[in-house]
Design an enzyme around this catalytic site. Sequence first.
Site, short mmCIF file in Angstrom:
data_model
loop_
_atom_site.label_atom_id
_atom_site.label_comp_id
_atom_site.label_asym_id
_atom_site.label_seq_id
_atom_site.Cartn_x
_atom_site.Cartn_y
_atom_site.Cartn_z
N ARG A 116 0.81 -1.22 0.00
CA ARG A 116 0.00 0.00 0.00
C ARG A 116 0.84 1.27 0.00
O ARG A 116 0.30 2.36 -0.18
CB ARG A 116 -0.99 0.01 1.17
CG ARG A 116 -0.36 0.06 2.55
CD ARG A 116 -1.42 0.09 3.64
NE ARG A 116 -0.85 0.16 4.98
CZ ARG A 116 -1.54 0.50 6.06
NH1 ARG A 116 -2.82 0.78 5.97
NH2 ARG A 116 -0.95 0.55 7.24
N HIS A 121 -8.85 -3.48 1.11
CA HIS A 121 -9.31 -2.86 2.37
C HIS A 121 -10.25 -1.69 2.04
O HIS A 121 -9.93 -0.52 2.33
CB HIS A 121 -8.07 -2.38 3.11
CG HIS A 121 -8.24 -2.01 4.55
ND1 HIS A 121 -9.14 -1.06 4.97
CD2 HIS A 121 -7.60 -2.45 5.66
CE1 HIS A 121 -9.04 -0.94 6.30
NE2 HIS A 121 -8.12 -1.77 6.73
N ASP A 147 -14.45 -3.97 14.72
CA ASP A 147 -13.28 -4.51 14.02
C ASP A 147 -13.37 -6.03 14.06
O ASP A 147 -12.92 -6.67 15.01
CB ASP A 147 -12.00 -4.01 14.73
CG ASP A 147 -10.75 -4.25 13.89
OD1 ASP A 147 -10.84 -4.96 12.86
OD2 ASP A 147 -9.68 -3.75 14.29
N GLU A 185 -14.05 -5.45 3.88
CA GLU A 185 -12.83 -5.85 3.19
C GLU A 185 -12.88 -7.31 2.78
O GLU A 185 -13.19 -8.18 3.58
CB GLU A 185 -11.64 -5.65 4.14
CG GLU A 185 -11.62 -4.27 4.75
CD GLU A 185 -10.72 -4.20 6.00
OE1 GLU A 185 -9.71 -4.91 6.06
OE2 GLU A 185 -11.06 -3.43 6.91
O1 TA6 Z 1 -8.83 -4.04 8.67
C1 TA6 Z 1 -9.05 -3.55 9.95
C2 TA6 Z 1 -7.77 -3.00 10.50
O2 TA6 Z 1 -6.78 -3.98 10.54
C3 TA6 Z 1 -8.09 -2.39 11.88
O3 TA6 Z 1 -7.61 -3.16 12.95
C4 TA6 Z 1 -7.56 -0.98 11.80
O4 TA6 Z 1 -6.41 -0.77 12.47
C5 TA6 Z 1 -7.52 -0.73 10.31
O5 TA6 Z 1 -7.30 -1.94 9.67
C6 TA6 Z 1 -6.67 0.39 9.75
O6 TA6 Z 1 -5.31 0.15 9.84
P1 TA6 Z 1 -4.29 1.29 9.45
O7 TA6 Z 1 -2.91 0.70 9.55
O8 TA6 Z 1 -4.60 1.70 8.04
O9 TA6 Z 1 -4.50 2.42 10.43
#
Ligand code: TA6
Length: 264
Positions: A58, A131, A176, A233
Amino acid sequence: MYLHGAHVTSWTDALGREAFWVSRRARWSPDAPIRGGVPVVFPQFADRGPLPKHGFARVARWELAEAGSERSEDDGPVRVRLRLGDDEHTRALWPHPFRAELRISLDERLEMELRISNPGTAALEFTAALHSYFRVAEAARAEVHGLEGAAFRDNTRDNAPGVQREPALRIRGETDRVYADAPDRVRIDSGGAVLLLHKRGFPDAVVWNPGPELARELDDFGDDEFREMLCVEAAVVERPVRLEPGAEWSAGQALRWEDAGEQE
Ligand code: TA6
């Protein structure tokens, strides 16, 4: 979309309806992921391993392999292919040769397919996700349908197991959840329009909304923006993919508005 992260940030239909949410505080910087749209998570989901959170794809600069319309009279889908391969930087983090490709096809549907292949001589393992951050009119009124009966782990409660009893998942504060082996079709009712998400090859589904406290802690997320977004996601999280030398894996998602085709 951006070469940075192979990141789709916007998709609007003929009526001008935007599917994705992007934070007004997103950092548009080469070393940060874009907060919103569809970050490509690879080769590690979240912090389930030694790599930087959600892996390096990413924040990598992908290469444009192809962009164009299928037919010259151009009412056919627009297709884009972006590629990423291992380099010194990725090998320092993750010592594996790999080839990644994100294929995007756009018409009244948005299709995204992630392909990973292993050109090396040893097996590799990874987790991954698309995501997606969806824009919703009001998260408190949004509903995710299609997960009834699915088992999940709740990351807000030390991954406590649970089962989705209600026909619709509603957002009540920080959410979450990783739904393992989730149904492939979900409906995201944003309190007005309904988006259909159809995943393929991704066994799991993740639903995330930071709620007010976590939103305040995230410096690239507006304090009140948790009200207008919802992540749903398509993911492979619970059982990492194992790719033998020479093997290829692919998985994807298709999105469309439920009333697409009825608009004209
Ligand atoms: O996909 C959910 C997740 O893993 C959450 O636990 C939350 O932290 C989110 O992704 C966003 O992560 P980031 O690293 O983009 O802040």
